[in-house]
Design a protein around this motif. Structure first.
Motif, mmCIF file in Angstrom:
data_model
loop_
_atom_site.group_PDB
_atom_site.id
_atom_site.type_symbol
_atom_site.label_atom_id
_atom_site.label_comp_id
_atom_site.label_asym_id
_atom_site.label_seq_id
_atom_site.Cartn_x
_atom_site.Cartn_y
_atom_site.Cartn_z
ATOM 1 N N LEU A 108 17.647 -15.461 -17.289
ATOM 2 C CA LEU A 108 16.391 -15.753 -16.601
ATOM 3 C C LEU A 108 16.592 -15.808 -15.090
ATOM 4 N N SER A 109 17.679 -16.454 -14.643
ATOM 5 C CA SER A 109 17.936 -16.502 -13.196
ATOM 6 C C SER A 109 18.248 -15.105 -12.655
ATOM 7 N N GLY A 110 18.895 -14.265 -13.462
ATOM 8 C CA GLY A 110 19.142 -12.883 -13.059
ATOM 9 C C GLY A 110 17.848 -12.095 -12.932
ATOM 10 N N TRP A 111 16.935 -12.320 -13.861
ATOM 11 C CA TRP A 111 15.633 -11.641 -13.823
ATOM 12 C C TRP A 111 14.836 -12.107 -12.598
ATOM 13 N N LEU A 112 14.870 -13.410 -12.313
ATOM 14 C CA LEU A 112 14.202 -13.937 -11.123
ATOM 15 C C LEU A 112 14.798 -13.306 -9.860
ATOM 16 N N HIS A 113 16.133 -13.236 -9.822
ATOM 17 C CA HIS A 113 16.849 -12.648 -8.682
ATOM 18 C C HIS A 113 16.460 -11.177 -8.499
ATOM 19 N N ASP A 114 16.435 -10.439 -9.596
ATOM 20 C CA ASP A 114 16.074 -9.026 -9.543
ATOM 21 C C ASP A 114 14.619 -8.838 -9.116
ATOM 22 N N SER A 115 13.746 -9.719 -9.573
ATOM 23 C CA SER A 115 12.322 -9.603 -9.233
ATOM 24 C C SER A 115 12.079 -9.841 -7.752
ATOM 25 N N ALA A 116 12.955 -10.614 -7.103
ATOM 26 C CA ALA A 116 12.807 -10.911 -5.673
ATOM 27 C C ALA A 116 13.581 -9.939 -4.786
ATOM 28 N N TRP A 117 14.227 -8.959 -5.373
ATOM 29 C CA TRP A 117 15.007 -7.976 -4.612
ATOM 30 C C TRP A 117 14.073 -7.146 -3.752
ATOM 31 N N ALA A 119 14.341 -4.220 -2.525
ATOM 32 C CA ALA A 119 14.293 -2.794 -2.866
ATOM 33 C C ALA A 119 13.841 -2.549 -4.313
ATOM 34 N N ALA A 120 13.304 -3.574 -4.965
ATOM 35 C CA ALA A 120 12.920 -3.447 -6.378
ATOM 36 C C ALA A 120 11.910 -2.315 -6.605
ATOM 37 N N LYS A 121 10.986 -2.142 -5.654
ATOM 38 C CA LYS A 121 9.975 -1.079 -5.830
ATOM 39 C C LYS A 121 10.613 0.313 -5.815
ATOM 40 N N ASP A 122 11.715 0.449 -5.084
ATOM 41 C CA ASP A 122 12.388 1.745 -4.996
ATOM 42 C C ASP A 122 13.314 2.009 -6.187
ATOM 43 N N PHE A 123 13.677 0.958 -6.896
ATOM 44 C CA PHE A 123 14.607 1.076 -8.026
ATOM 45 C C PHE A 123 14.058 0.336 -9.237
ATOM 46 N N PRO A 124 13.122 0.967 -9.962
ATOM 47 C CA PRO A 124 12.595 0.294 -11.155
ATOM 48 C C PRO A 124 13.722 0.021 -12.151
ATOM 49 N N MET A 125 13.580 -1.074 -12.862
ATOM 50 C CA MET A 125 14.587 -1.430 -13.853
ATOM 51 C C MET A 125 14.207 -0.811 -15.191
ATOM 52 N N HIS A 126 15.121 -0.052 -15.750
ATOM 53 C CA HIS A 126 14.891 0.569 -17.056
ATOM 54 C C HIS A 126 15.851 -0.048 -18.062
ATOM 55 N N TRP A 127 15.288 -0.577 -19.142
ATOM 56 C CA TRP A 127 16.083 -1.250 -20.162
ATOM 57 C C TRP A 127 16.867 -0.203 -20.938
ATOM 58 N N PHE A 128 18.171 -0.139 -20.676
ATOM 59 C CA PHE A 128 19.069 0.855 -21.267
ATOM 60 C C PHE A 128 18.519 2.274 -21.153
ATOM 61 N N GLY A 129 17.748 2.535 -20.097
ATOM 62 C CA GLY A 129 17.193 3.860 -19.866
ATOM 63 C C GLY A 129 16.030 4.218 -20.777
ATOM 64 N N LEU A 130 15.594 3.272 -21.621
ATOM 65 C CA LEU A 130 14.556 3.583 -22.605
ATOM 66 C C LEU A 130 13.147 3.426 -22.056
ATOM 67 N N PHE A 131 12.902 2.338 -21.345
ATOM 68 C CA PHE A 131 11.580 2.090 -20.773
ATOM 69 C C PHE A 131 11.734 1.144 -19.594
ATOM 70 N N GLU A 132 10.705 1.132 -18.754
ATOM 71 C CA GLU A 132 10.760 0.279 -17.566
ATOM 72 C C GLU A 132 10.549 -1.177 -17.968
#
Length: 189
Positions: A108-117, A119-132
């Motif tokens: 959860l803290s990692g997800w919070l950290h990633d959400s506040a990054w 450059a997040a808009k430039d690098f969407p997170m894809h769950w194992f490349g399957l979906f965003e």
């Protein structure tokens, strides 16, 4: 259905589903520890893959832990041995509660950290490349200065929770090995 639930609840050993959850979560955590500790060594060409894999494994852990908690309501763990001293029973319960808090808190803290990054808009997170996988919207939409501060804070929380997890994980492994060597009732569960 009631008979099955009662049988599961009074079992002397963990149910196979509980054991599978335990080892899947353990393997995902170990893989994530390795990834997290190798970020500085994978090189620029592989860093995105390493970080994205780390994030995907974190989300997987969060999902598996949620499912494991739901399973525990259906199939509670076996009771601790009657002859076990109260202090040891308390220690087991405190350690397990701590592990559950960390198994939720770290991803959860990692997800919070990633959400506040930033450059997040430039690098969407894809769950194992399957979906965003979505960022947490209220964090992703913060004002830039607040977002940067939150990114640093959540990163620190994630970092220090990892060290607490390492300590509790080592304690858990040492205790499991000790109970196996002693052939204690606890190990038979």
């Amino acid at each position: 259905m009631t008979t099955t639930t009662n049988t599961l609840a009074t079992a002397q050993r963990y149910h196979l589903v509980s054991i599978v959850f335990h080892w899947l979560i353990a393997l995902a955590f170990l893989a994530n520890i390795v990834l997290g500790l190798t970020f500085d060594y994978v090189g620029d060409a592989n860093i995105r893959l390493a970080i994205d894999s780390h994030k995907s494994l974190g989300v997987l852990v969060l999902i598996l832990v949620a499912l494991r908690i739901l399973w525990r309501f259906y199939c509670p763990p076996p009771k601790l041995p009657n002859g076990m001293p109260s202090l040891h029973k308390s220690g087991v319960h405190i350690a397990h509660i701590g592990l559950y808090i960390l198994m939720i808190g770290l991803p959860l803290s990692g997800w919070l950290h990633d959400s506040a990054w930033k450059a997040a808009k430039d690098f969407p997170m894809h769950w194992f490349g399957l979906f965003e996988w979505p960022r947490i919207a209220w964090i992703a939409n913060m004002e830039a200065g607040a977002k940067e501060s939150f990114h640093a804070l959540s990163g620190d929380v994630h970092h220090y929770l990892a060290y607490v997890f390492y300590g509790l994980f080592i304690l858990h492994v040492v205790a499991a090995i000790k109970h196996q060597i002693d052939r204690s009732e606890l190990a038979k569960r």
